[in-house]
Design a protein around this motif. Structure first.
Motif, mmCIF file in Angstrom:
data_model
loop_
_atom_site.group_PDB
_atom_site.id
_atom_site.type_symbol
_atom_site.label_atom_id
_atom_site.label_comp_id
_atom_site.label_asym_id
_atom_site.label_seq_id
_atom_site.Cartn_x
_atom_site.Cartn_y
_atom_site.Cartn_z
ATOM 1 N N GLU A 1 0.824 -1.201 0.000
ATOM 2 C CA GLU A 1 0.000 0.000 0.000
ATOM 3 C C GLU A 1 0.866 1.262 0.000
ATOM 4 O OE1 GLU A 1 -2.236 -3.430 1.372
ATOM 5 O OE2 GLU A 1 -0.347 -2.545 2.071
ATOM 6 N N ALA A 2 1.957 1.230 0.758
ATOM 7 C CA ALA A 2 2.856 2.389 0.808
ATOM 8 C C ALA A 2 3.563 2.595 -0.527
ATOM 9 C CB ALA A 2 3.880 2.205 1.927
ATOM 10 N N LEU A 3 3.981 1.503 -1.159
ATOM 11 C CA LEU A 3 4.609 1.604 -2.481
ATOM 12 C C LEU A 3 3.652 2.254 -3.476
ATOM 13 C CD1 LEU A 3 6.320 -1.908 -2.704
ATOM 14 C CD2 LEU A 3 7.525 0.286 -2.658
ATOM 15 N N CYS A 4 2.400 1.797 -3.468
ATOM 16 C CA CYS A 4 1.404 2.327 -4.406
ATOM 17 C C CYS A 4 1.145 3.807 -4.162
ATOM 18 C CB CYS A 4 0.102 1.541 -4.294
ATOM 19 S SG CYS A 4 0.201 -0.163 -4.877
ATOM 20 N N ALA B 1 17.181 -0.145 -3.189
ATOM 21 C CA ALA B 1 16.203 -1.208 -3.417
ATOM 22 C C ALA B 1 15.302 -0.943 -4.620
ATOM 23 C CB ALA B 1 15.345 -1.397 -2.158
ATOM 24 N N ILE B 2 14.814 0.293 -4.753
ATOM 25 C CA ILE B 2 13.788 0.564 -5.775
ATOM 26 C C ILE B 2 14.122 1.763 -6.662
ATOM 27 C CG2 ILE B 2 11.941 -0.464 -4.407
ATOM 28 C CD1 ILE B 2 11.127 2.339 -3.520
ATOM 29 N N GLY B 3 15.313 2.293 -6.530
ATOM 30 C CA GLY B 3 15.687 3.512 -7.249
ATOM 31 C C GLY B 3 15.710 3.390 -8.758
ATOM 32 N N GLY B 4 15.816 2.161 -9.277
ATOM 33 C CA GLY B 4 15.900 1.990 -10.721
ATOM 34 C C GLY B 4 14.587 1.641 -11.395
ATOM 35 N N LEU B 5 13.483 1.650 -10.647
ATOM 36 C CA LEU B 5 12.217 1.159 -11.182
ATOM 37 C C LEU B 5 11.319 2.242 -11.779
ATOM 38 C CD1 LEU B 5 11.246 -1.438 -8.417
ATOM 39 C CD2 LEU B 5 12.390 -1.845 -10.608
ATOM 40 N N VAL B 6 11.567 3.500 -11.467
ATOM 41 C CA VAL B 6 10.712 4.588 -11.941
ATOM 42 C C VAL B 6 11.553 5.631 -12.661
ATOM 43 C CG1 VAL B 6 9.212 6.490 -11.204
ATOM 44 C CG2 VAL B 6 8.987 4.242 -10.144
ATOM 45 N N GLY B 7 11.051 6.117 -13.778
ATOM 46 C CA GLY B 7 11.763 7.138 -14.531
ATOM 47 C C GLY B 7 11.193 7.301 -15.915
ATOM 48 N N LEU C 1 6.485 3.755 -14.029
ATOM 49 C CA LEU C 1 7.087 2.480 -13.664
ATOM 50 C C LEU C 1 7.702 1.830 -14.902
ATOM 51 C CD1 LEU C 1 7.579 0.352 -11.496
ATOM 52 C CD2 LEU C 1 5.284 -0.551 -11.934
ATOM 53 N N LYS C 2 9.018 1.736 -14.932
ATOM 54 C CA LYS C 2 9.692 1.091 -16.057
ATOM 55 C C LYS C 2 10.274 -0.265 -15.664
ATOM 56 C CE LYS C 2 14.130 3.537 -15.532
ATOM 57 N NZ LYS C 2 15.150 4.334 -16.248
ATOM 58 N N GLY C 3 10.071 -0.667 -14.429
ATOM 59 C CA GLY C 3 10.366 -2.029 -14.017
ATOM 60 C C GLY C 3 9.170 -2.905 -14.340
ATOM 61 N N TYR C 4 9.397 -4.200 -14.522
ATOM 62 C CA TYR C 4 8.326 -5.103 -14.951
ATOM 63 C C TYR C 4 8.111 -6.251 -13.961
ATOM 64 C CZ TYR C 4 7.854 -3.057 -19.609
ATOM 65 O OH TYR C 4 7.595 -2.203 -20.653
ATOM 66 N N PHE C 5 6.894 -6.759 -13.988
ATOM 67 C CA PHE C 5 6.539 -7.979 -13.267
ATOM 68 C C PHE C 5 7.389 -9.126 -13.802
ATOM 69 C CE2 PHE C 5 3.406 -11.506 -12.487
ATOM 70 C CZ PHE C 5 3.296 -11.346 -11.116
ATOM 71 N N PRO D 1 6.005 -7.677 -1.204
ATOM 72 C CA PRO D 1 5.230 -6.462 -1.500
ATOM 73 C C PRO D 1 5.630 -5.845 -2.834
ATOM 74 C CG PRO D 1 6.063 -6.424 0.761
ATOM 75 C CD PRO D 1 6.762 -7.544 0.052
ATOM 76 N N LEU D 2 6.908 -5.914 -3.169
ATOM 77 C CA LEU D 2 7.398 -5.364 -4.427
ATOM 78 C C LEU D 2 6.851 -6.147 -5.620
ATOM 79 C CD1 LEU D 2 9.183 -3.240 -5.741
ATOM 80 C CD2 LEU D 2 11.125 -4.802 -5.488
ATOM 81 N N THR D 3 6.725 -7.468 -5.480
ATOM 82 C CA THR D 3 6.167 -8.295 -6.545
ATOM 83 C C THR D 3 4.714 -7.899 -6.820
ATOM 84 O OG1 THR D 3 7.580 -10.142 -5.856
ATOM 85 C CG2 THR D 3 5.722 -10.663 -7.291
ATOM 86 N N ARG D 4 3.950 -7.695 -5.774
ATOM 87 C CA ARG D 4 2.561 -7.252 -5.927
ATOM 88 C C ARG D 4 2.507 -5.888 -6.609
ATOM 89 N NH1 ARG D 4 -0.332 -7.016 -0.422
ATOM 90 N NH2 ARG D 4 -2.106 -6.584 -1.806
ATOM 91 N N PHE D 5 3.413 -5.010 -6.233
ATOM 92 C CA PHE D 5 3.451 -3.676 -6.825
ATOM 93 C C PHE D 5 3.801 -3.738 -8.317
ATOM 94 C CE2 PHE D 5 6.169 -0.008 -7.972
ATOM 95 C CZ PHE D 5 5.222 1.005 -7.878
#
Length: 445
Positions: A66-69, A144-150, A226-230, A375-379
């Motif tokens: 929820e916090a990630l979202c 941890a998550i710095g490369g996933l958004v841009g 979000l440029k990271g993928y499931f 949680p990251l997988t769900r996101f």
């Protein structure tokens, strides 16, 4: 008179008792408030452990789905505005404020801060001036998550269709030209078709927003989000639960330092983030596995128990550069064997893990830092990539390409040949897409 004095004395006594009660309540509130601050400080300290020799020794990634979202939504919503909110900074502020807890109260704290930041009422620097552990959380969460958004460029299916229409129209015009007037008519018609679909933002889904920019890439839309993928191709069945830290006994007793996603043999595995393949081959515990390092060296993605006999995407090897959303391998149940290519895992699944690296000494051995990615997988389910099977083979390829500026930066600065898997052969991929529609059926066939 004695009676009057007695009543006055009683009134004074009652007032004195009332004052004392008020003082006790005030004192208790102060003590409890200080105790709460100390508990939060201690909680934060427990998550930090120690920062020695200028690098982080340990990270408990406790950020909830929820916090990630919520943080991500604020980031995307304010991007390009006068008061942009960085989702990593917002999460770090919340963690520093709550001692790493991300319950309902933490979400309210985050929301209040985001509202003030977006309105320009305060800045992140002002909010975090007195926060002892903000810098720690900022660095830890960025790792941890710095490369996933841009920003990135996404292939526009409308542009491809329009290009084909234009090409077909031009070809017909060349074959059937009879007179100047007829040729003019056909050119006019072709011009109308060329205009169709221009400015169409494409299907942005829930992964980000189209953005205005001066750069142009024919056939692509510039996006931010979000440029990271499931890690699994879109449409393939799976189930999972939070199994991080569960017991494992093969070889020796240990904790499970990854996330298992159960599914079907042959399900395409997608790269979560762009990076370089730094490990490929057999591992006694993980079976056929792939290790991909982010370009900044802070993250190591581990994909294990891949398919027997055909574990990897065509052309994938150590040193290959992959883009987020590329097919890199296929789900299986290999591993738990010193002998190669053995299915000793009972349940078909992908094990994927995320290791954080702040110093060379943390790459291997007892100093490794692995975080809970449930949680990251769900996101990441916000951003899936479809795959299509290559006719007559066991190979699958992505159906829509992206251009990640980080890949271009790496390739531009890389010395020597940069190796890429099948995805880069755009002509070959296009031929595959022409022959067969998108599907997710029978991955093993």
């Amino acid at each position: 008179m004695g009676k009057v004095r007695k009543e006055g004395y009683l009134r004074s006594l009652k007032k004195g008792i009332l004052v004392e009660c008020v003082l006790v309540v005030v004192f208790a509130a102060i003590v409890l408030g200080k105790r709460g601050e100390i508990l939060a400080e201690n909680s934060s300290s427990a998550n930090v452990l120690s920062i020695e020799n200028d690098y982080i020794k340990w990270v408990d990634f406790t950020v909830s789905y929820e916090a990630l979202c919520k943080a991500y939504d604020w980031d995307v919503k304010t991007h390009g505005s006068e008061h942009e909110i960085n989702w990593v900074e917002l999460l770090a502020y919340t963690a520093a404020k709550t001692g790493g807890a991300f319950g309902k109260d933490a979400l309210k704290t985050m929301e209040k801060a985001a509202e003030k930041l977006s309105a320009g009422e305060t800045t992140m620097e002002e909010l975090t001036t007195e926060m002892k552990y903000y810098a720690y959380y900022r660095e830890a969460y960025d790792a941890a998550i710095g490369g996933l958004v841009g920003e990135y460029w996404e292939e526009d299916p409308e542009a491809g269709r329009n290009a084909n229409e234009q090409a077909n129209s031009s070809e017909d015009a060349g074959k059937n030209s009879q007179t100047d007037s007829a040729e003019d008519t056909r050119k006019s018609s072709a011009g109308e078709k060329q205009g169709e679909g221009q400015g169409n933002p494409g299907n942005s889904g829930n992964s980000g927003n189209s953005v205005e920019g001066t750069e142009e890439r024919p056939g692509y839309i510039k996006k931010y989000g979000l440029k990271g993928y499931f890690p699994l191709a879109r449409g393939f069945d799976y189930n999972h639960y939070d199994d991080f830290g569960a017991g494992r006994s093969y070889g020796y007793k240990r904790k499970h330092l990854g996330h298992d996603m159960m599914g079907l043999v042959g399900t395409p595995i997608m790269a979560v983030e762009s990076g370089v393949v730094t490990a490929l081959g057999w591992n006694q515990y993980g079976g056929w596995r792939i290790g991909i390092s982010s370009f900044d060296g802070k993250r190591y993605y581990y994909y294990a128990h891949l398919r027997q006999n055909y574990p990897y995407a065509e052309g994938l090897e150590e040193g290959s550069v992959v883009t987020a959303g590329d097919v890199i391998g296929y789900m299986g149940h290999t591993g738990y064997s010193a002998k190669e290519n053995v299915n000793n895992i009972d349940v078909v699944h992908l094990h994927w893990g995320l290791q954080l690296i702040f110093d060379e000494s943390q790459k291997e051995g007892n100093n490794e830092i692995w975080i809970d990615v449930y949680p990251l997988t769900r996101f990441l389910a916000k951003h899936t990539q479809a795959a299509v099977k290559v006719e007559g083979t066991k190979e699958w390829v992505r159906t829509a390409d992206i251009v990640d500026p980080k890949v271009e930066e790496y390739e531009a600065g890389s010395s020597g040949e940069v190796r890429t898997p099948m995805r880069e052969d755009s002509l070959k991929r296009d031929e595959v897409l022409k022959k067969q529609p998108e599907t997710s059926e029978s991955p093993e066939s």
